[in-house]
Design a protein around this motif. Structure first.
Motif, PDB file in Angstrom:
ATOM      1  N   GLY A  52       0.814  -1.211   0.000  1.00 37.94           N
ATOM      2  CA  GLY A  52       0.000   0.000   0.000  1.00 37.94           C
ATOM      3  C   GLY A  52       0.844   1.257   0.000  1.00 37.94           C
ATOM      4  O   GLY A  52       0.407   2.297   0.468  1.00 37.94           O
TER       5      GLY A  52
ATOM      6  N   ASP B  15      12.767  11.637  -1.946  1.00 30.78           N
ATOM      7  CA  ASP B  15      12.662  13.086  -2.036  1.00 30.78           C
ATOM      8  C   ASP B  15      13.981  13.767  -2.360  1.00 30.78           C
ATOM      9  O   ASP B  15      14.014  14.783  -3.027  1.00 30.78           O
TER      10      ASP B  15
ATOM     11  N   ARG C 175       7.409  17.416  -9.270  1.00 32.38           N
ATOM     12  CA  ARG C 175       6.306  18.110  -8.624  1.00 32.38           C
ATOM     13  C   ARG C 175       5.018  17.883  -9.433  1.00 32.38           C
ATOM     14  O   ARG C 175       3.967  17.565  -8.898  1.00 32.38           O
TER      15      ARG C 175
ATOM     16  N   LYS D 255       3.733  14.317  -9.240  1.00 33.68           N
ATOM     17  CA  LYS D 255       3.069  14.049  -7.967  1.00 33.68           C
ATOM     18  C   LYS D 255       1.653  14.595  -7.976  1.00 33.68           C
ATOM     19  O   LYS D 255       0.759  14.051  -7.329  1.00 33.68           O
ATOM     20  N   ALA D 256       1.462  15.688  -8.681  1.00 31.05           N
ATOM     21  CA  ALA D 256       0.132  16.275  -8.746  1.00 31.05           C
ATOM     22  C   ALA D 256      -0.738  15.544  -9.764  1.00 31.05           C
ATOM     23  O   ALA D 256      -1.894  15.914  -9.975  1.00 31.05           O
TER      24      ALA D 256
ATOM     25  N   LEU E 121      -0.355  15.354 -13.060  1.00 34.14           N
ATOM     26  CA  LEU E 121      -0.543  16.067 -14.324  1.00 34.14           C
ATOM     27  C   LEU E 121       0.041  15.273 -15.479  1.00 34.14           C
ATOM     28  O   LEU E 121       0.955  14.467 -15.295  1.00 34.14           O
TER      29      LEU E 121
END
Lengths: 55, 1144
Positions: free
Chosen positions: B1018, B1065, B1098, B1101-1102, B1104
């Motif tokens: 998960g 990260d 970034r 992660k969003a 897009l």
């Protein structure tokens, strides 16, 4: 659209699920990248996964 | 200790000869003490050359001299691994050590005694003149006045090779203001950063990942990388010789141009004016001692003969049978008498174990330490007896742990054992002094009541088996540099589009939105185009008969691309076709099943209860300190992990993977010992009887002196022995049993089994599965495997299947000298003879059972003195095992065999490999077979021979070239290693997977496994959206920053992987740091590229898929803003929006 206030000229195409924002002029490369970063932070916050801590 | 000996007046007669020639006869244990005493008698300003019969002996004498003459400078002059007439170059490392020793001899300042120890081989080899005068290049951190271009020129002059990626000694690379260089004698390569004419920083870096090591280096010397330097005179001579010897033309032409060629040292006698004997490099008043003159003379004779044979074999072939083509006679070894003549009036001693009986010889009376073979207690009892008689005894052991253990052993017998730093000048009688030091052998002086025991004698080990050597601490493995080196025609896998063929790398100008007047510091650049690099891939044509479709992959999507490994000649996918999706779907389903199985096993284990072992005992520490090698960092970590597992109540199930010789057995030894100490029994299951024998030997040696009952069980034990062992297992009397599948047969019961160690589990047949499962229930399990497990897979299953990897090789393992050439009887005979000369053994691989006996017969004719055995898969299992064990026990010299030796044979004494028809084998197979040699401390040779009459196909030439280059970071080699990893993955995951691996390629398959496993946990969202991010920004890696194409690709790939949403990260920071470290401060374009990568991550992660500049606008999709988030963001947007505006 509140977007208009922040990014004048920005348009949301509901049908195409796309957002169009005018690019700022006279920005250096690095500043342009930073600008896009800010834009994303403002409008597309990262979804928070259930298991991961909030960033 | 020498002082004590001098006081005892034993050596008085011998020391009278300190300044004149003499022949001494004395026992082996006393020769180094006498040498040290003679040196002292000659005063502090004395120098000495000690000549031994073998390099092993040289090492032993070197160690003992450190012990007996601690104030002297003692250096070894190692011999070339090659013979002077052999067309192979000695390794840069050996050359570095030799030049260092020669320079030290020249620069000796007479402040302390100086000793050079040389085997007869290096003592008799003629040398190029003036080697000690070559000033090494010096690098000093903070120093000024450097000119990088000139420095590079100088490096070429002293025979360094310029490359784009430094991986081997004697190589260098220049990138911008950075110089990477690997000095021949250094442990790690160096990285020097220049700013103008100043050397700003000097650091060591690691070869594997090319990253700097933390400690800085103040100063470094770059010695020459070869002993034959391509000076103007040498180059001119080579140019002149070209026309005379057309067959050598290629080699000579390169030399004439100043390019070092493999094997050029063999031409030295012709290229140099003269060669000089070693004595030319010695101080004029140095003494020369020949240790074991009889053996030295015999070896000198053999060396000369073999060397001549190579001259005949290699050169007469090269010059098409012409008689005496070039006069290379000056390269011949000197005879011992020749060396003596060259030595002039220097003092000449011989130290012989035999008593010549003549008047002139000087005898030194001493007794050897009695042997207590097979009785570990014997020596200790003997020492106690001597002490009671008022003797003084010294026991020298190599490790602190062994010193302590010796004290314990003596204390247990109520005798006085006193650990001391140095042996006192005035020793007390009745006391055993325990010192740290490595001695060849001990001695006893009954008159003086004085005895010295070496470690082997005290602990009752067989002398000679103990191959003690201090290993340099290898650096920990990190990410390995794996440049994505693509050649046109290579097959690659694109995660979305499938299997395609790489065509080329192109640069394209792309329109990137309207931009005006941009550029740094207000410079006005009005182009709306930006240059980008793309990989062009070809796919199957969408219509039959048409050319294939082409795909341009931008550099920031390189992480979607992997090289295809997995099957022979896969079909290209059709872009937009359903085949690829289907193949991926099937693989994904299979992968999911595997993941389910892994997780199931894991939860079952977590729910069961086993024995929790206690923490380490003092005995454990003693055993560990007695380990004669320095543990590699991997080993230490693995041992800690294993112990931690054992101390938990949940049963251990750990897999250790690591190549043979990387130290798996030691981990097993320690784990077994830990288990035994709590009264638990240990079963070690191995697939072959040979392994039973080999492990038995290791375990017995390591457990010597500890009360552990160790038994073997295989078909080589008699019925009675087997019965005893089985009874002992049931009664609990036997602590550790090492056996083959016989351990799995019915009727074997353990009283209290605590640990099962399984070696190469996949080699046990299906019929043993159930018995194995039964054996494994609720006990700790340690599985070992020699096949490599891919790093990505290892990471994927972390936490579900415990795994440790031993990836650090024992560093002083020499690379194997590889010779590729046409088959020629003389070459083969010379190679076999050379190996016999050093009492080694030979593998001769011939992969046809039908003709193997004929080949063996031929070989017997060529080398009649060799004892030859034949092994192939059609022999019965029993016979085959017997042959292999006999070979291991050195009953044969040559094993003519098929490729059955490919896996799982570890015979350290076999160090020459000859492969007949090598062009018929695949790269991974050649690599694997070559891995059979080079396991001992001797230099190994591999001969890959092909049939001269038959044409060599291009791929075969390619393969042989790759393998000869012997560079594991080379492009082709990576693939060969991947082949092995596929097997490794199979061992770990089990089940039928080859079909799926062939379908989607190995790398993608592994990635899928990773995703499937994390999906079960998960952790991360499965799958990944493909993101198009295009901004009018100049962001790329310019060629003047990273020049080499493959390294640029590597950097792009790393960055693109780091930008993936699933990466850690700080992954991008790590890449930036690496770039800075390896290539210097990044220019603006690179900084932009890094920023864009962050943005990319970034955006991913969003969720897009499009962030593209079009016209004057930025288009972002999908832009689905639920009302709540629209309201939510309004507040924060204002502030940020303002800051955005301010920037304008």
């Amino acid at each position: 659209m509140r977007l208009q206030r922040l990014y004048p000229g920005a348009r949301l195409f509901g049908q195409a699920k796309a957002l169009s924002v005018p690019l700022p002029k006279d920005l250096e490369d690095a500043a342009l990248v930073a600008w896009v970063g800010d834009l994303l932070d403002a409008i597309f916050p990262i979804p928070v996964p259930a298991t991961e801590p909030v960033e | 200790m020498i002082t004590a000996l001098e006081r005892a007046h034993v050596l008085d007669a011998a020391l009278e000869s300190a300044h004149r020639d003499a022949d001494f006869s004395l026992i082996e244990g006393l020769r180094v003490p006498l040498l040290a005493a003679l040196l002292r008698a000659r005063g502090t300003a004395s120098a000495l050359l000690a000549v031994t019969a073998t390099s092993r002996e040289a090492q032993a004498v070197l160690d003992a001299l450190h012990c007996y003459a601690p104030d002297a400078t003692v250096l070894e002059l190692p011999a070339w691994e090659t013979l002077p007439h052999e067309r192979l170059s000695p390794s840069a490392e050996t050359v570095g050590r030799r030049l260092h020793a020669l320079r030290a001899a020249k620069q000796w300042d007479r402040a302390a005694p100086f000793v050079l120890v040389a085997s007869v081989r290096s003592a008799l080899q003629p040398l190029a003149p003036g080697l000690a005068d070559l000033e090494p290049l010096e690098l000093r951190a903070g120093g000024r006045g450097y000119d990088l271009a000139a420095l590079a020129g100088r490096l070429v002059e002293i025979a360094y090779t310029r490359v784009d990626l430094v991986t081997r000694r004697g190589e260098f690379a220049v990138r911008g203001g950075i110089l990477d260089v690997f000095p021949p004698a250094a442990e790690h390569p160096l990285r020097a950063e220049f700013f103008g004419d100043e050397l700003e920083a000097l650091r060591a870096f690691s070869v594997a990942d090319q990253r700097s090591l933390p400690e800085t280096v103040g100063h470094a010397e770059l010695g020459p990388a070869r002993e034959l330097l391509l000076t103007d005179a040498v180059r001119q001579r080579a140019a002149e010789m070209q026309s005379e010897f057309p067959t050598l033309q290629q080699m000579l032409a390169k030399i004439a141009e100043g390019i070092p060629v493999e094997g050029m040292e063999s031409l030295a006698p012709a290229l140099l004016d003269r060669l000089v004997p070693l004595t030319d490099y010695l101080p004029p008043d140095a003494a020369i001692a020949v240790l074991g003159p009889e053996r030295v003379a015999t070896r000198a004779l053999h060396l000369g003969e073999t060397n001549r044979e190579f001259l005949d074999a290699a050169w007469s072939a090269a010059t098409a049978g012409a008689q005496a083509p070039i006069d290379l006679g000056a390269g011949d070894f000197l005879s011992v008498n020749g060396l003596r003549t060259a030595a002039g009036d220097r003092t000449w001693w011989t130290f012989s174990p035999f008593d010549a009986g003549d008047e002139e010889g000087i005898r030194v009376d001493a007794e050897p330490v009695p042997a207590f073979a097979g009785r570990a207690e014997g020596a200790a009892d003997h020492v106690v007896e001597l002490l009671r008689d008022g003797w003084t005894v010294a026991v020298a052991t190599a490790g602190t742990g062994l010193v302590e253990r010796a004290a314990d052993v003596l204390a247990g017998r109520e005798a006085a054992g006193r650990p001391v730093e140095t042996f006192p000048a005035d020793p007390e009688p009745g006391v055993a002094y325990l010192v740290k030091g490595a001695l060849e052998a001990g001695f006893e002086l009954p008159e003086a009541r004085f005895a010295v025991l070496s470690e082997a004698e005290f602990y009752g080990r067989t002398a000679g088996v103990d191959s003690r050597q201090v290993k340099r601490l290898a650096s920990r493995r990190r990410n390995v540099v794996d440049p994505l080196q693509l050649r046109p025609g290579d097959i690659v896998v694109h995660q979305t589009h499938g299997i395609g063929r790489f065509v080329e790398l192109v640069k394209r100008e792309v329109a990137s939105g309207e931009r005006t007047a941009r550029g740094p510091l207000g410079t006005s650049v009005t182009t709306a185009k930006v240059e980008r690099e793309y990989l062009v891939l070809e796919y199957a044509p969408s219509k039959r008969g048409m050319p294939g479709d082409r795909l341009f992959v931008p550099m920031d999507q390189l992480d979607l691309l992997t090289r295809y490994v997995g099957g022979e000649a896969p079909t290209l996918s059709k872009m937009g076709g359903s085949d690829w999706a289907a193949a991926k779907g099937r693989a994904r389903k299979a992968v999911r099943d595997i993941a389910v199985e892994l997780v199931k096993l894991y939860s079952a284990r977590m729910a069961s209860v086993g024995h929790a072992f206690g923490p380490d005992t003092p005995w454990q520490r003693e055993l560990e300190e007695a380990f004669p090698f320095v543990e590699t960092p991997d080993q230490l970590q693995t041992i800690d992990e294993v112990k931690a597992d054992m101390q938990r109540p949940i049963p251990m199930d750990r897999l250790i993977s690591g190549d043979v010789g990387y130290g798996k057995t030691e981990v097993a030894v320690r784990a077994a010992f830990k288990a035994v100490q709590e009264g638990k029994q240990v079963a070690m299951l191995v697939p072959t009887t040979l392994l039973v024998r080999q492990h038995m030997e290791t375990f017995a040696e390591r457990f010597a002196g500890f009360p552990v009952h160790l038994r073997a069980l295989s078909r080589f034990q008699t019925d009675k022995e087997a019965k005893d062992t089985i009874a002992g297992l049931a009664s609990g009397e036997v602590d550790v049993v090492i056996g083959t599948h016989r351990l799995l047969s019915d009727g074997i019961r353990f009283k209290d089994l605590g640990l099962v160690i399984i070696d190469e589990e996949q080699r046990f047949g299906v019929e043993h599965k159930d018995a194995l499962k039964k054996l494994k229930t609720n006990v700790d399990i340690l599985a070992m495997s020699a096949t490599p497990i891919p790093r990505t897979l290892e990471m994927a299953v972390t936490g579900i299947r415990e795994m440790s990897t031993l990836a650090t090789p024992p560093e002083d393992r020499h690379p194997i000298l590889t010779y590729v050439g046409a088959y020629n009887d003389k070459t083969v005979a010379a190679a076999v003879r050379r190996e016999l000369l050093r009492e080694g053994q030979v593998f001769f691989v011939h992969n046809r059972v039908s003709s193997i006996n004929r080949v063996a017969a031929q070989l017997a004719e060529l080398v009649p003195e060799a004892r030859i055995a034949v092994a192939h898969g059609q022999l019965s299992e029993h016979v085959l095992e017997q042959v292999i064990v006999d070979f291991w026990e050195r009953r044969f010299d040559v094993l003519v065999t098929t490729t059955i030796i490919e896996t799982g044979i570890d015979i350290a004494n076999a160090n020459t490999l000859i492969i007949d028809r090598a062009d018929k084998y695949g790269l991974s197979q050649l690599h694997q077979i070559r891995g059979r040699v080079g396991r001992g401390r001797e230099r190994a040779y591999a001969y890959f021979l092909y049939d001269d009459d038959k044409p060599l196909s291009e791929t075969a030439t390619d393969r042989l070239e790759t393998i000869a280059a012997n560079n594991e970071l080379g492009g082709g080699m990576q693939i060969a290693l991947k082949d092995l990893e596929i097997r490794g993955a199979g061992n770990l995951l089990g089940g039928e997977q080859s079909g799926h691996i062939a379908g989607v390629g190995f790398d993608l398959y592994l990635r899928m496994i990773g995703e499937a496993v994390s999906a079960f946990r998960g952790d991360v969202v499965e799958g990944q959206t493909e993101l198009r991010l295009e901004l009018p920004v100049d962001a790329h890696l310019p060629e003047d920053y990273i020049e080499s194409e493959r390294l640029r690709l590597e950097a792009y790939q790393k960055l693109s992987t780091a930008a993936a949403a699933t990466s850690a990260d700080d992954a991008i920071d790590a890449v930036l740091e690496e770039l800075r470290d390896r290539y210097g401060e990044p220019p603006e374009q690179v900084a932009n590229l890094i920023d864009v990568s962050r943005l990319r991550r970034r955006a991913q992660k969003a969720g897009l898929s499009d962030v593209v500049a079009m016209g004057g606008n930025l288009r972002i999709a999908p832009a689905e803003l639920p009302d709540s988030s629209r309201c939510g963001c309004s507040g924060s947007t204002r502030g940020r929006g303002c800051s955005g505006r301010r920037r304008r």
